[in-house]
Design an enzyme around this catalytic site. Sequence first.
Site, short mmCIF file in Angstrom:
data_model
loop_
_atom_site.label_atom_id
_atom_site.label_comp_id
_atom_site.label_asym_id
_atom_site.label_seq_id
_atom_site.Cartn_x
_atom_site.Cartn_y
_atom_site.Cartn_z
N TYR A 113 1.03 -1.57 0.46
CA TYR A 113 -0.06 0.12 -0.06
C TYR A 113 0.47 1.57 -0.41
O TYR A 113 0.89 2.38 -0.99
CB TYR A 113 -1.07 0.35 1.50
CG TYR A 113 -1.84 1.23 1.20
CD1 TYR A 113 -3.14 1.56 0.69
CD2 TYR A 113 -1.65 2.18 2.48
CE1 TYR A 113 -4.16 2.14 0.93
CE2 TYR A 113 -2.70 3.48 2.34
CZ TYR A 113 -4.22 3.16 2.12
OH TYR A 113 -4.60 4.05 1.87
N ARG A 161 -10.65 -1.19 9.99
CA ARG A 161 -10.00 0.03 10.34
C ARG A 161 -10.94 0.34 11.85
O ARG A 161 -12.53 -0.13 12.32
CB ARG A 161 -10.91 0.94 9.62
CG ARG A 161 -9.91 0.92 8.13
CD ARG A 161 -9.65 1.85 7.20
NE ARG A 161 -10.85 1.81 5.95
CZ ARG A 161 -11.61 2.66 5.07
NH1 ARG A 161 -10.29 3.54 5.19
NH2 ARG A 161 -12.15 2.40 4.84
P1 NAD Z 1 -12.87 1.84 0.27
O1 NAD Z 1 -11.67 0.93 0.46
O2 NAD Z 1 -14.19 1.49 0.64
O3 NAD Z 1 -13.02 2.37 -1.25
C1 NAD Z 1 -12.22 1.60 -2.26
C2 NAD Z 1 -12.84 1.66 -3.24
O4 NAD Z 1 -12.04 1.58 -4.70
C3 NAD Z 1 -13.86 0.74 -3.76
O5 NAD Z 1 -15.33 0.73 -3.51
C4 NAD Z 1 -13.27 -0.75 -4.21
O6 NAD Z 1 -14.06 -2.16 -4.53
C5 NAD Z 1 -12.47 0.04 -5.53
N1 NAD Z 1 -11.31 -0.33 -5.95
C6 NAD Z 1 -10.17 -1.61 -5.54
N2 NAD Z 1 -9.30 -1.55 -6.38
C7 NAD Z 1 -9.86 -1.33 -7.63
C8 NAD Z 1 -9.70 -1.60 -8.73
N3 NAD Z 1 -9.00 -2.47 -8.57
N4 NAD Z 1 -10.65 -1.19 -10.01
C9 NAD Z 1 -11.84 -0.66 -10.04
N5 NAD Z 1 -11.84 -0.11 -8.46
C10 NAD Z 1 -11.36 -1.01 -7.00
O7 NAD Z 1 -11.76 2.93 1.10
P2 NAD Z 1 -11.82 4.32 1.21
O8 NAD Z 1 -11.46 4.57 2.56
O9 NAD Z 1 -13.19 5.10 0.25
O10 NAD Z 1 -10.53 5.07 0.49
C11 NAD Z 1 -10.21 5.64 -0.54
C12 NAD Z 1 -9.18 6.11 -1.20
O11 NAD Z 1 -8.80 6.65 -0.54
C13 NAD Z 1 -8.50 4.64 -1.56
O12 NAD Z 1 -7.10 5.16 -2.86
C14 NAD Z 1 -7.53 4.59 0.15
O13 NAD Z 1 -5.94 4.62 -0.13
C15 NAD Z 1 -7.58 6.27 0.04
N6 NAD Z 1 -7.59 7.17 1.36
C16 NAD Z 1 -8.81 6.66 2.35
C17 NAD Z 1 -8.15 7.25 3.80
C18 NAD Z 1 -9.43 6.55 4.56
O14 NAD Z 1 -9.23 7.16 6.05
N7 NAD Z 1 -10.63 6.61 4.26
C19 NAD Z 1 -7.04 7.69 4.13
C20 NAD Z 1 -5.73 8.26 2.75
C21 NAD Z 1 -6.32 7.28 2.12
N1 UDP Z 2 -6.28 -0.54 16.46
C1 UDP Z 2 -6.82 -1.54 17.14
N2 UDP Z 2 -7.81 -1.82 17.44
C2 UDP Z 2 -8.44 -2.39 15.63
C3 UDP Z 2 -8.70 -1.61 14.94
C4 UDP Z 2 -6.90 -0.79 14.81
O1 UDP Z 2 -6.09 -1.18 17.99
O2 UDP Z 2 -9.65 -3.50 15.89
C5 UDP Z 2 -5.23 0.45 15.36
C6 UDP Z 2 -4.47 -0.34 14.63
O3 UDP Z 2 -3.41 -0.67 15.22
C7 UDP Z 2 -4.01 1.15 14.90
C8 UDP Z 2 -4.91 2.61 14.90
O4 UDP Z 2 -5.99 1.80 15.72
O5 UDP Z 2 -2.75 1.88 15.83
C9 UDP Z 2 -5.58 2.94 13.53
O6 UDP Z 2 -5.69 1.49 12.47
P1 UDP Z 2 -6.43 1.99 11.37
O7 UDP Z 2 -7.06 0.16 10.50
O8 UDP Z 2 -8.04 2.07 11.39
O9 UDP Z 2 -5.94 2.15 10.22
P2 UDP Z 2 -3.99 2.76 10.00
O10 UDP Z 2 -3.22 1.93 10.79
O11 UDP Z 2 -3.88 2.44 8.69
O12 UDP Z 2 -4.13 4.46 10.28
#
Ligand code: NAD
Ligand code: UDP
Length: 322
Positions: free
Chosen positions: A147, A188
């Site tokens: 990732y 998450r």
């Molecule tokens: P999510 O998993 O809910 O959404 C991702 C979507 O992409 C899904 O609908 C999935 O089916 C689609 N997808 C995955 N691989 C694909 C492919 N090869 N072709 C077409 N569709 C595909 O995640 P999200 O939280 O909505 O995240 C959206 C974007 O934002 C991602 O790129 C993620 O890396 C970025 N992001 C999210 C967060 C967060 O906290 N939610 C934080 C940092 C970055």
């Molecule tokens: N985490 C936790 N319990 C859970 C899920 C996540 O303690 O059931 C912790 C995880 O180890 C991390 C933080 O919460 O330190 C955020 O995790 P998440 O997977 O949401 O996002 P990221 O690590 O990518 O920021």
Amino acid sequence: MNQGQHFLVTGGAGFLGSHLCKRLLDLGHEVLCIDNYYTGMKANILELMDNPYFEIMRHDITFPLYVETDNIFNLACPASPIHYQFDPVQTTKTSVHGAINMLGLAKRVKAKIFQASTSEVYGDPKIHPQEESYWGNVNPIGLRACYDEGKRCAETLFFDYHRQHGLKIKVARIFNTYGPNMAMNDGRVVSNFIVQALKNEPITLYGDGSQTRSFCYVDDLIDAFVKTMDSPDEFIGPVNLGNPKEFSIKNLAEIIKDMTGSSSKIKYNPLPENDPCQRKPDISLAKRKLKWTPSTPLEVGLKPTIEYFEKILSKGIKNNHQ
Ligand code: NAD
Ligand code: UDP
Ligand code: UDP
């Protein structure tokens, strides 16, 4: 943003994508949602399907895509550690091949293109809070690398398409965001804790819970997406988008337990490999350039998020991979 433009949203059936599609339609635009439903689901966009300006295409962005559009939001990529580590090779392909295809498309149709990058490009950061000039501390061969390095390479591609082909790009580094439409089982922390608390099951705290994150409510983040896309062409990022208020994960567990009135006990589990100890965005650049600052306090944003999961649980609605 002028009304009536065409937007392509990859990952449009996911958590952030579904909110973005809705916002763009509300702003009077036309939206083509591209998704392979790897982690997203149709339920997230069900309410949009009657809108004649909304179109869905099942497509995997690791394959070429020939359509016409004015703007691209590239969000497709599994985002939670459980999901992106399930098929790590596919995760890297989605970030890298997917970016190449979407950039190639943007180049052909002269579209502006936005990349959903991530705070994970900073890895387990050695400086705190993280500002955009920090190059990060990423283990290139660890479990998170598919990732983190995939997203880093995507940023490289965006900047090289900009320098080499003059593409209009916007790169946003998103920090932990939460809200309705998160998948119940994507592991998450916010969704895990809420679902565990509502079921009165043990709340799984990884490590001692002293690691920190800062949590942005989805509506605030979508405001920032729109402002970023609307910003002058010279502003290409990378720009941090997130809420700088920092919480320990233990503190988050206590807040959620309180708000749900749950009888859940805290259960301590081992800390996953390369789990960042602390994370908090420096958002001075976004404040300055986008005139944006998140306005939703954690307790306020958690309320509709808890209500969303209550509804899902009470109706037994399928919320992805159940
Ligand atoms: P999510 O998993 O809910 O959404 C991702 C979507 O992409 C899904 O609908 C999935 O089916 C689609 N997808 C995955 N691989 C694909 C492919 N090869 N072709 C077409 N569709 C595909 O995640 P999200 O939280 O909505 O995240 C959206 C974007 O934002 C991602 O790129 C993620 O890396 C970025 N992001 C999210 C967060 C967060 O906290 N939610 C934080 C940092 C970055
Ligand atoms: N985490 C936790 N319990 C859970 C899920 C996540 O303690 O059931 C912790 C995880 O180890 C991390 C933080 O919460 O330190 C955020 O995790 P998440 O997977 O949401 O996002 P990221 O690590 O990518 O920021
Ligand atoms: N591409 C696409 N749709 C388009 C144009 C290009 O999916 O409308 C893909 C195609 O697979 C191509 C990639 O984007 O390989 C990169 O395109 P670019 O024009 O940058 O390079 P090419 O490989 O075509 O020389």
